[in-house]
Design a protein around this motif. Structure first.
Motif, PDB file in Angstrom:
ATOM      1  N   SER A  20      42.896  15.066 -15.856  1.00 25.59           N
ATOM      2  CA  SER A  20      42.329  13.966 -16.627  1.00 25.59           C
ATOM      3  C   SER A  20      41.644  14.529 -17.862  1.00 25.59           C
ATOM      4  O   SER A  20      41.142  15.657 -17.848  1.00 25.59           O
ATOM      5  CB  SER A  20      41.295  13.198 -15.799  1.00 25.59           C
ATOM      6  N   CYS A  21      41.598  13.726 -18.889  1.00 22.39           N
ATOM      7  CA  CYS A  21      40.901  14.105 -20.113  1.00 22.39           C
ATOM      8  C   CYS A  21      40.215  12.862 -20.659  1.00 22.39           C
ATOM      9  O   CYS A  21      40.885  11.900 -21.033  1.00 22.39           O
ATOM     10  CB  CYS A  21      41.886  14.673 -21.127  1.00 22.39           C
ATOM     11  N   VAL A  22      38.899  12.918 -20.667  1.00 21.12           N
ATOM     12  CA  VAL A  22      38.114  11.786 -21.140  1.00 21.12           C
ATOM     13  C   VAL A  22      37.650  12.064 -22.559  1.00 21.12           C
ATOM     14  O   VAL A  22      37.155  13.163 -22.861  1.00 21.12           O
ATOM     15  CB  VAL A  22      36.898  11.550 -20.232  1.00 21.12           C
ATOM     16  N   ALA A  23      37.798  11.071 -23.419  1.00 18.25           N
ATOM     17  CA  ALA A  23      37.397  11.202 -24.819  1.00 18.25           C
ATOM     18  C   ALA A  23      36.133  10.406 -25.084  1.00 18.25           C
ATOM     19  O   ALA A  23      35.954   9.304 -24.559  1.00 18.25           O
ATOM     20  CB  ALA A  23      38.513  10.708 -25.726  1.00 18.25           C
ATOM     21  N   SER A  24      35.271  10.978 -25.896  1.00 18.38           N
ATOM     22  CA  SER A  24      34.082  10.260 -26.310  1.00 18.38           C
ATOM     23  C   SER A  24      34.402   9.430 -27.545  1.00 18.38           C
ATOM     24  O   SER A  24      35.416   9.649 -28.205  1.00 18.38           O
ATOM     25  CB  SER A  24      32.955  11.241 -26.633  1.00 18.38           C
ATOM     26  N   GLY A  25      33.558   8.498 -27.839  1.00 14.85           N
ATOM     27  CA  GLY A  25      33.740   7.717 -29.052  1.00 14.85           C
ATOM     28  C   GLY A  25      34.561   6.469 -28.832  1.00 14.85           C
ATOM     29  O   GLY A  25      35.134   6.253 -27.760  1.00 14.85           O
ATOM     30  N   ARG A  26      34.644   5.661 -29.871  1.00 15.40           N
ATOM     31  CA  ARG A  26      35.300   4.363 -29.765  1.00 15.40           C
ATOM     32  C   ARG A  26      36.689   4.331 -30.364  1.00 15.40           C
ATOM     33  O   ARG A  26      37.300   3.290 -30.462  1.00 15.40           O
ATOM     34  CB  ARG A  26      34.443   3.309 -30.459  1.00 15.40           C
ATOM     35  N   THR A  27      37.181   5.491 -30.787  1.00 13.76           N
ATOM     36  CA  THR A  27      38.440   5.504 -31.523  1.00 13.76           C
ATOM     37  C   THR A  27      39.577   6.142 -30.745  1.00 13.76           C
ATOM     38  O   THR A  27      40.560   6.572 -31.320  1.00 13.76           O
ATOM     39  CB  THR A  27      38.257   6.259 -32.854  1.00 13.76           C
ATOM     40  N   PHE A  28      39.452   6.191 -29.427  1.00  7.77           N
ATOM     41  CA  PHE A  28      40.462   6.860 -28.605  1.00  7.77           C
ATOM     42  C   PHE A  28      41.848   6.313 -28.880  1.00  7.77           C
ATOM     43  O   PHE A  28      42.813   7.077 -29.003  1.00  7.77           O
ATOM     44  CB  PHE A  28      40.096   6.687 -27.122  1.00  7.77           C
ATOM     45  N   ASP A  29      41.977   4.994 -29.005  1.00  6.96           N
ATOM     46  CA  ASP A  29      43.302   4.420 -29.184  1.00  6.96           C
ATOM     47  C   ASP A  29      43.830   4.568 -30.608  1.00  6.96           C
ATOM     48  O   ASP A  29      44.897   4.049 -30.933  1.00  6.96           O
ATOM     49  CB  ASP A  29      43.338   2.967 -28.731  1.00  6.96           C
ATOM     50  N   SER A  30      43.091   5.285 -31.452  1.00  5.37           N
ATOM     51  CA  SER A  30      43.580   5.623 -32.787  1.00  5.37           C
ATOM     52  C   SER A  30      44.356   6.932 -32.793  1.00  5.37           C
ATOM     53  O   SER A  30      44.937   7.290 -33.822  1.00  5.37           O
ATOM     54  CB  SER A  30      42.399   5.766 -33.752  1.00  5.37           C
ATOM     55  N   TYR A  31      44.367   7.624 -31.673  1.00  4.11           N
ATOM     56  CA  TYR A  31      44.982   8.938 -31.603  1.00  4.11           C
ATOM     57  C   TYR A  31      46.130   8.986 -30.603  1.00  4.11           C
ATOM     58  O   TYR A  31      46.051   8.427 -29.508  1.00  4.11           O
ATOM     59  CB  TYR A  31      43.943   9.984 -31.178  1.00  4.11           C
TER      60      TYR A  31
END
Length: 120
Positions: A20-31
């Motif tokens: 699993s890889c968790v991303a911080s921030g609100r822009t995850f679905d931009s990448y």
């Protein structure tokens, strides 16, 4: 974007692991997101990538048919389900955020890596 990978460990050949890889921030679905791996003494290599919506995926030939990449944009998380593991899958696995593709330089942000060890 900060990325935190987890889920690595020691497994016998033929076994399975889910990274699993968790991303911080609100822009995850931009990448677009990807997994790479680096075995001892070897260069970092592409494993799999998934588009922002999850609609497109790509796999390295070495893992095709044994690995599934997925993402949950509500949870800011990308997964790598690995099955039928082989000793040659032993490596540190890194998640990355950037632009869909197989090249290292497609990706701007990298997690710290999680170690997968497959015993024979």
């Amino acid at each position: 974007v900060q990325l935190q990978a987890s889920g690595g460990g020691l497994v016998q050949a033929g076994g399975s692991l889910r990274l699993s890889c968790v991303a911080s921030g609100r822009t995850f679905d931009s990448y677009d997101m990807a997994w790479f791996r680096q075995a001892p003494g070897k260069e970092r290599e592409f494993v799999s990538t998934i588009s922002r919506s999850g609609g497109m995926t790509l796999y390295a030939d070495s893992v095709k048919g044994r690995v599934i990449i997925s993402r949950d944009n509500r949870k800011n998380t990308v997964y790598l389900q690995m099955n039928s593991l082989k000793p040659e899958d032993t490596a540190v696995y890194y998640c990355a955020a950037g632009v869909y593709g197989q090249r290292l330089d497609n990706y701007l942000y990298w997690g710290q890596g999680t170690l997968v060890t497959v015993s024979s």
